[in-house]
Design a protein around this motif. Structure first.
Motif, short mmCIF file in Angstrom:
data_model
loop_
_atom_site.label_atom_id
_atom_site.label_comp_id
_atom_site.label_asym_id
_atom_site.label_seq_id
_atom_site.Cartn_x
_atom_site.Cartn_y
_atom_site.Cartn_z
N ILE A 70 0.83 -1.20 0.00
CA ILE A 70 0.00 0.00 0.00
C ILE A 70 0.87 1.25 0.00
O ILE A 70 1.80 1.38 0.80
CB ILE A 70 -0.94 0.01 1.22
N ALA A 71 0.53 2.16 -0.90
CA ALA A 71 1.28 3.41 -1.01
C ALA A 71 1.24 4.19 0.30
O ALA A 71 0.20 4.26 0.96
CB ALA A 71 0.72 4.26 -2.14
N ASN A 72 2.36 4.75 0.67
CA ASN A 72 2.44 5.54 1.90
C ASN A 72 1.95 6.96 1.70
O ASN A 72 1.71 7.68 2.68
CB ASN A 72 3.88 5.57 2.41
N ASN A 73 1.82 7.39 0.44
CA ASN A 73 1.36 8.74 0.16
C ASN A 73 0.77 8.78 -1.25
O ASN A 73 0.83 7.79 -1.98
CB ASN A 73 2.53 9.75 0.28
N THR A 74 0.20 9.92 -1.60
CA THR A 74 -0.44 10.04 -2.91
C THR A 74 0.55 10.18 -4.06
O THR A 74 0.15 10.18 -5.22
CB THR A 74 -1.42 11.23 -2.92
N ASN A 75 1.83 10.28 -3.73
CA ASN A 75 2.85 10.25 -4.79
C ASN A 75 3.09 8.83 -5.28
O ASN A 75 3.70 8.62 -6.34
CB ASN A 75 4.17 10.84 -4.27
N ASN A 76 2.69 7.85 -4.48
CA ASN A 76 2.83 6.44 -4.83
C ASN A 76 4.28 6.07 -5.16
O ASN A 76 4.55 5.33 -6.10
CB ASN A 76 1.92 6.09 -6.02
N ASP A 77 5.19 6.58 -4.33
CA ASP A 77 6.61 6.28 -4.55
C ASP A 77 7.24 5.45 -3.44
O ASP A 77 8.43 5.13 -3.49
CB ASP A 77 7.40 7.58 -4.75
N SER A 78 6.44 5.09 -2.42
CA SER A 78 6.92 4.18 -1.38
C SER A 78 5.73 3.38 -0.85
O SER A 78 4.59 3.88 -0.85
CB SER A 78 7.61 4.94 -0.24
N PHE A 79 5.99 2.15 -0.41
CA PHE A 79 4.91 1.23 -0.05
C PHE A 79 5.24 0.49 1.24
O PHE A 79 6.40 0.29 1.58
CB PHE A 79 4.69 0.21 -1.18
N THR A 80 4.17 0.07 1.94
CA THR A 80 4.32 -0.74 3.14
C THR A 80 3.57 -2.05 2.94
O THR A 80 2.46 -2.07 2.39
CB THR A 80 3.75 0.00 4.37
N ARG A 81 4.18 -3.15 3.38
CA ARG A 81 3.57 -4.47 3.20
C ARG A 81 2.54 -4.76 4.28
O ARG A 81 2.78 -4.53 5.46
CB ARG A 81 4.67 -5.55 3.25
N HIS A 82 1.39 -5.26 3.84
CA HIS A 82 0.32 -5.65 4.75
C HIS A 82 -0.30 -6.95 4.25
O HIS A 82 -0.34 -7.21 3.05
CB HIS A 82 -0.79 -4.60 4.82
N LEU A 83 -0.79 -7.75 5.17
CA LEU A 83 -1.63 -8.88 4.79
C LEU A 83 -2.94 -8.30 4.28
O LEU A 83 -3.48 -7.35 4.85
CB LEU A 83 -1.89 -9.78 6.00
N GLY A 84 -3.44 -8.84 3.18
CA GLY A 84 -4.65 -8.26 2.62
C GLY A 84 -5.41 -9.20 1.73
O GLY A 84 -5.26 -10.42 1.78
N GLY A 85 -6.21 -8.59 0.87
CA GLY A 85 -7.14 -9.34 0.05
C GLY A 85 -8.54 -9.13 0.61
O GLY A 85 -8.74 -9.14 1.83
N ALA A 86 -9.51 -8.94 -0.26
CA ALA A 86 -10.86 -8.62 0.20
C ALA A 86 -11.43 -9.66 1.15
O ALA A 86 -11.99 -9.33 2.20
CB ALA A 86 -11.78 -8.46 -1.02
N THR A 87 -11.26 -10.94 0.80
CA THR A 87 -11.84 -11.98 1.66
C THR A 87 -11.05 -12.14 2.95
O THR A 87 -11.62 -12.48 3.99
CB THR A 87 -11.93 -13.32 0.91
N VAL A 88 -9.75 -11.90 2.91
CA VAL A 88 -8.95 -11.89 4.15
C VAL A 88 -9.46 -10.80 5.08
O VAL A 88 -9.66 -11.01 6.27
CB VAL A 88 -7.45 -11.67 3.84
#
Length: 313
Positions: free
Chosen positions: A18-36
């Motif tokens: 997931i992007a850390n800001n609206t520049n979309n130049d850095s990301f953080t890892r998260h467990l996800g997925g709609a059903t998760v």
């Protein structure tokens, strides 16, 4: 499986970048997925939650299972295939903090839960069975979904469907639309956004979409429209349920929080039987979606019951 009544969900586990800001130049890892998100969201709301998925033997899969277990999600119906690699998705943020699914990564698309992997015991004690269209692009997953719905119906389980249209995962919009529409006739509770309604019904206005959707005779439909709240379709009537205004930080997962709230409400109270019960269900779910939008992330932002008092009229 335990002998207690639980909510059952089927789908892919994802790692969300997931992007850390609206520049979309850095990301953080998260467990996800709609059903998760839904499976964990239901558990956070105090309801036993079981999840059907497939993971592998690598570090990312271990991370996924560990995080789900921390959330209290029952993984007994899930399977482990050593070679499986959990999918990933890069989520960009617009200037308005809306989510855009920019890129999918799927190294092992053909390693899926097969229909014969489904455990009847998981359905015997389920109150609600929840799916979305995210896995249906794969033929094996589609067969598994069809069999799972069949098992749910055979055991008198309420079937919940979040359209959750993700065109990037499909080879054509037409196949995405046609596949999702096939499940509308076996759905008891449908959650769909205004954009998804237009896509599925091939209409230009919400009124036209609602009219066409009525042909599928779905007992309960929640049509979500972000900060504008939710439209409920129930017994031939359409009515609006407003949402408490919030300052959004990240809308990723807000729809999943809404679904978790709806499922929790139905698990405890059964299917709404009156207009007021539908309003109560939608109001509760609206609050959860709004709360989720005030936090960054998706699964990390899934609300807990004790947080509801943070929202006041």
């Amino acid at each position: 499986m335990t002998n207690s009544k639980h909510v059952l969900t089927y789908g892919d586990a994802f790692v969300d970048y997931i992007a850390n800001n609206t520049n979309n130049d850095s990301f953080t890892r998260h467990l996800g997925g709609a059903t998760v998100n839904v499976a964990a969201g239901v558990s956070r709301l105090g309801v036993p939650s079981a999840f059907i998925t497939v993971t592998g033997d690598d570090e990312t899969s271990q991370f996924v299972r560990s995080e789900l277990e921390k959330e209290g999600v029952i993984l007994t119906p899930s399977i482990v295939v050593p070679e499986k690699r959990v999918s990933g998705v890069f989520i960009h943020l617009t200037p308005n903090f809306d989510r855009i699914f920019a890129e999918y990564i799927n190294e092992t698309p053909d390693l899926q839960v097969a229909a014969h992997d489904l455990q009847k015991e998981a359905f015997e004690n389920a109150t609600v069975f929840h799916i979305c269209s995210g896995t249906m692009f794969h033929p094996e997953a589609l067969k598994t979904t069809e069999k799972a719905v069949e098992l749910a119906k055979a055991h008198g389980v309420i079937c919940s469907f979040d359209a959750n249209i993700r065109p990037l995962r499909w080879d054509s919009e037409e196949r995405s639309r046609d596949t999702a529409r096939k499940f509308l006739r076996t759905t008891d509770v449908l959650k769909v956004t205004t954009e998804e309604l237009s896509f599925l019904m091939e209409t230009q206005t919400m009124e036209e979409g609602i009219a066409r959707l009525a042909e599928f005779d779905i007992p309960l439909v929640f049509l979500t429209d972000g900060e504008n709240g939710t439209y409920a379709l129930f017994e031939g009537e359409v009515f609006h349920v407003p949402v408490i205004p919030v300052q959004p930080v990240d809308t990723t997962g807000a729809g999943d929080a809404f679904v978790a709230g709806t499922i929790r409400h139905i698990h405890i109270n059964g299917m709404p039987k009156t207009r007021q019960e539908v309003i109560d269900c939608a109001s509760f779910s609206n609050k959860l979606g709004a709360l989720c939008a005030t936090k960054a992330g998706a699964l990390t932002a899934m609300p807990r019951l004790e947080e509801l008092d943070q929202l006041t009229q």
